[in-house]
Motif scaffolding. Structure first.
Motif, PDB file in Angstrom:
ATOM      1  N   ALA A  18     -63.015  30.519 -15.565  1.00 58.10           N
ATOM      2  CA  ALA A  18     -64.710  30.528 -15.313  1.00 58.10           C
ATOM      3  C   ALA A  18     -65.299  30.610 -14.375  1.00 58.10           C
ATOM      4  O   ALA A  18     -64.277  30.497 -13.004  1.00 58.10           O
ATOM      5  N   VAL A  19     -66.252  30.774 -14.184  1.00 58.95           N
ATOM      6  CA  VAL A  19     -66.646  30.320 -12.658  1.00 58.95           C
ATOM      7  C   VAL A  19     -66.846  28.788 -12.233  1.00 58.95           C
ATOM      8  O   VAL A  19     -66.999  28.901 -10.888  1.00 58.95           O
ATOM      9  N   ASP A  20     -66.614  27.730 -12.662  1.00 63.31           N
ATOM     10  CA  ASP A  20     -66.151  26.856 -11.896  1.00 63.31           C
ATOM     11  C   ASP A  20     -65.398  26.581 -12.717  1.00 63.31           C
ATOM     12  O   ASP A  20     -64.970  25.194 -11.696  1.00 63.31           O
ATOM     13  N   HIS A  21     -64.287  26.476 -13.420  1.00 62.43           N
ATOM     14  CA  HIS A  21     -62.778  26.118 -13.801  1.00 62.43           C
ATOM     15  C   HIS A  21     -61.712  27.096 -14.049  1.00 62.43           C
ATOM     16  O   HIS A  21     -62.425  28.305 -14.128  1.00 62.43           O
ATOM     17  N   VAL A  22     -60.251  26.323 -14.036  1.00 64.48           N
ATOM     18  CA  VAL A  22     -59.835  26.911 -15.524  1.00 64.48           C
ATOM     19  C   VAL A  22     -59.168  26.583 -16.033  1.00 64.48           C
ATOM     20  O   VAL A  22     -59.642  24.949 -16.167  1.00 64.48           O
ATOM     21  N   GLN A  23     -58.786  27.003 -17.250  1.00 68.55           N
ATOM     22  CA  GLN A  23     -58.074  26.495 -18.459  1.00 68.55           C
ATOM     23  C   GLN A  23     -56.438  26.642 -18.144  1.00 68.55           C
ATOM     24  O   GLN A  23     -56.001  27.411 -18.110  1.00 68.55           O
ATOM     25  N   ILE A  24     -55.435  26.115 -18.234  1.00 70.15           N
ATOM     26  CA  ILE A  24     -53.797  25.836 -18.784  1.00 70.15           C
ATOM     27  C   ILE A  24     -54.135  24.707 -19.667  1.00 70.15           C
ATOM     28  O   ILE A  24     -53.957  23.818 -19.368  1.00 70.15           O
ATOM     29  N   ASP A  25     -52.802  25.592 -19.772  1.00 64.52           N
ATOM     30  CA  ASP A  25     -52.782  24.681 -21.856  1.00 64.52           C
ATOM     31  C   ASP A  25     -50.938  24.650 -21.420  1.00 64.52           C
ATOM     32  O   ASP A  25     -49.963  25.230 -20.755  1.00 64.52           O
ATOM     33  N   VAL A  26     -50.660  23.037 -21.464  1.00 64.07           N
ATOM     34  CA  VAL A  26     -49.624  22.572 -21.116  1.00 64.07           C
ATOM     35  C   VAL A  26     -49.096  21.623 -21.630  1.00 64.07           C
ATOM     36  O   VAL A  26     -49.517  21.004 -23.370  1.00 64.07           O
ATOM     37  N   ASN A  27     -47.697  22.310 -22.699  1.00 66.80           N
ATOM     38  CA  ASN A  27     -47.320  21.580 -23.566  1.00 66.80           C
ATOM     39  C   ASN A  27     -48.429  21.828 -25.230  1.00 66.80           C
ATOM     40  O   ASN A  27     -48.959  21.156 -25.587  1.00 66.80           O
ATOM     41  N   GLY A  28     -49.075  22.776 -25.552  1.00 63.58           N
ATOM     42  CA  GLY A  28     -50.209  23.091 -25.941  1.00 63.58           C
ATOM     43  C   GLY A  28     -52.006  22.367 -26.213  1.00 63.58           C
ATOM     44  O   GLY A  28     -51.850  21.988 -26.944  1.00 63.58           O
ATOM     45  N   VAL A  29     -51.674  21.168 -24.620  1.00 69.73           N
ATOM     46  CA  VAL A  29     -52.976  20.802 -24.743  1.00 69.73           C
ATOM     47  C   VAL A  29     -53.472  21.449 -23.475  1.00 69.73           C
ATOM     48  O   VAL A  29     -53.349  21.676 -22.696  1.00 69.73           O
ATOM     49  N   PRO A  30     -55.264  22.176 -23.643  1.00 70.50           N
ATOM     50  CA  PRO A  30     -55.860  22.582 -22.900  1.00 70.50           C
ATOM     51  C   PRO A  30     -56.148  21.232 -21.974  1.00 70.50           C
ATOM     52  O   PRO A  30     -56.614  20.500 -22.095  1.00 70.50           O
ATOM     53  N   HIS A  31     -56.018  21.687 -20.490  1.00 70.47           N
ATOM     54  CA  HIS A  31     -56.407  21.111 -19.249  1.00 70.47           C
ATOM     55  C   HIS A  31     -57.462  21.991 -18.620  1.00 70.47           C
ATOM     56  O   HIS A  31     -57.663  23.064 -18.399  1.00 70.47           O
ATOM     57  N   HIS A  32     -59.087  21.606 -18.549  1.00 68.50           N
ATOM     58  CA  HIS A  32     -59.935  22.278 -17.747  1.00 68.50           C
ATOM     59  C   HIS A  32     -59.545  21.755 -16.331  1.00 68.50           C
ATOM     60  O   HIS A  32     -60.153  20.182 -15.861  1.00 68.50           O
ATOM     61  N   VAL A  33     -60.222  22.566 -15.073  1.00 73.69           N
ATOM     62  CA  VAL A  33     -59.413  21.451 -14.018  1.00 73.69           C
ATOM     63  C   VAL A  33     -60.622  22.555 -12.397  1.00 73.69           C
ATOM     64  O   VAL A  33     -60.321  24.312 -12.943  1.00 73.69           O
ATOM     65  N   ARG A  34     -61.873  21.731 -12.533  1.00 71.09           N
ATOM     66  CA  ARG A  34     -62.388  22.157 -11.646  1.00 71.09           C
ATOM     67  C   ARG A  34     -61.689  22.818 -10.430  1.00 71.09           C
ATOM     68  O   ARG A  34     -60.599  22.694  -9.891  1.00 71.09           O
ATOM     69  N   PHE A  35     -62.525  24.314  -9.848  1.00 71.70           N
ATOM     70  CA  PHE A  35     -61.741  24.772  -8.528  1.00 71.70           C
ATOM     71  C   PHE A  35     -62.157  24.030  -7.472  1.00 71.70           C
ATOM     72  O   PHE A  35     -60.549  24.290  -6.953  1.00 71.70           O
ATOM     73  N   GLY A  36     -62.504  23.388  -7.544  1.00 69.68           N
ATOM     74  CA  GLY A  36     -62.346  21.366  -5.785  1.00 69.68           C
ATOM     75  C   GLY A  36     -61.240  21.442  -6.221  1.00 69.68           C
ATOM     76  O   GLY A  36     -60.708  20.340  -5.528  1.00 69.68           O
ATOM     77  N   GLN A  37     -60.650  21.235  -7.416  1.00 68.15           N
ATOM     78  CA  GLN A  37     -59.236  19.637  -7.556  1.00 68.15           C
ATOM     79  C   GLN A  37     -58.341  20.928  -7.637  1.00 68.15           C
ATOM     80  O   GLN A  37     -56.395  20.211  -7.551  1.00 68.15           O
ATOM     81  N   ILE A  38     -58.183  22.456  -7.452  1.00 70.35           N
ATOM     82  CA  ILE A  38     -56.707  23.075  -6.955  1.00 70.35           C
ATOM     83  C   ILE A  38     -56.512  22.934  -5.554  1.00 70.35           C
ATOM     84  O   ILE A  38     -57.058  23.957  -4.645  1.00 70.35           O
ATOM     85  N   VAL A  39     -54.964  22.977  -5.007  1.00 68.12           N
ATOM     86  CA  VAL A  39     -55.013  22.540  -3.639  1.00 68.12           C
ATOM     87  C   VAL A  39     -54.681  24.660  -3.709  1.00 68.12           C
ATOM     88  O   VAL A  39     -54.136  25.175  -2.920  1.00 68.12           O
ATOM     89  N   TYR A  40     -53.393  24.765  -4.808  1.00 69.02           N
ATOM     90  CA  TYR A  40     -52.503  26.379  -5.155  1.00 69.02           C
ATOM     91  C   TYR A  40     -52.410  26.453  -6.233  1.00 69.02           C
ATOM     92  O   TYR A  40     -52.083  25.700  -6.749  1.00 69.02           O
ATOM     93  N   PHE A  41     -52.073  27.593  -6.361  1.00 64.98           N
ATOM     94  CA  PHE A  41     -51.424  27.585  -7.697  1.00 64.98           C
ATOM     95  C   PHE A  41     -50.108  29.134  -7.101  1.00 64.98           C
ATOM     96  O   PHE A  41     -50.313  29.773  -6.502  1.00 64.98           O
ATOM     97  N   ALA A  42     -49.224  28.533  -8.257  1.00 64.77           N
ATOM     98  CA  ALA A  42     -47.643  30.098  -7.701  1.00 64.77           C
ATOM     99  C   ALA A  42     -47.636  30.397  -9.806  1.00 64.77           C
ATOM    100  O   ALA A  42     -47.951  29.868 -10.357  1.00 64.77           O
ATOM    101  N   LYS A  43     -47.279  31.533  -9.577  1.00 65.26           N
ATOM    102  CA  LYS A  43     -46.120  32.162 -10.999  1.00 65.26           C
ATOM    103  C   LYS A  43     -44.819  30.755 -10.995  1.00 65.26           C
ATOM    104  O   LYS A  43     -44.274  31.130  -9.762  1.00 65.26           O
ATOM    105  N   ALA A  44     -45.195  30.623 -12.057  1.00 64.45           N
ATOM    106  CA  ALA A  44     -44.010  29.499 -13.019  1.00 64.45           C
ATOM    107  C   ALA A  44     -42.605  29.902 -13.109  1.00 64.45           C
ATOM    108  O   ALA A  44     -42.722  31.337 -13.803  1.00 64.45           O
TER     109      ALA A  44
END
Length: 103
Positions: free
Chosen positions: A77-103
């Motif tokens: 989204a414009v202000d956050h991402v949703q990542i599902d970890v073991n079926g549990v959705p986590h909504h993370v604000r962009f300001g909290q992300i340091v980096y991402f990589a393909k797992a």
């Protein structure tokens, strides 16, 4: 249970789930937004968002200021991402992300 305009509503059925990157609100939200007329600013990072969108529905590792999250990138989204970890959705604000990589 979702709450809107002072009364609870039932959660969406899985048959009416919306695809990643699309969001559905409770029916009361448009009326509430019209009444309150909120205004806010969001600092966006369009290139970073574009790179994240290229990995939608894929397994990624988000390194956050609170630690790593590994799961499926379910939405951007414009202000956050949703990542599902073991079926549990986590909504993370962009300001909290340091980096991402393909797992």
């Amino acid at each position: 249970m979702y709450y809107g305009a002072g009364r609870p509503t039932m959660p969406m059925a899985s048959a009416t789930a919306v695809p990643p990157g699309k969001y559905m609100y409770t029916p009361e939200l448009p009326h509430l937004m019209q009444a309150l007329r909120p205004t806010y600013w969001v600092v966006t990072e369009p290139v970073f968002m574009d790179h994240l969108l290229m990995h939608a529905d894929q397994k990624v590792r988000l390194e956050t200021v609170g630690g790593p999250l590994v799961g499926t990138l379910a939405g951007v989204a414009v202000d956050h991402v949703q990542i599902d970890v073991n079926g549990v959705p986590h909504h993370v604000r962009f300001g909290q992300i340091v980096y991402f990589a393909k797992a």
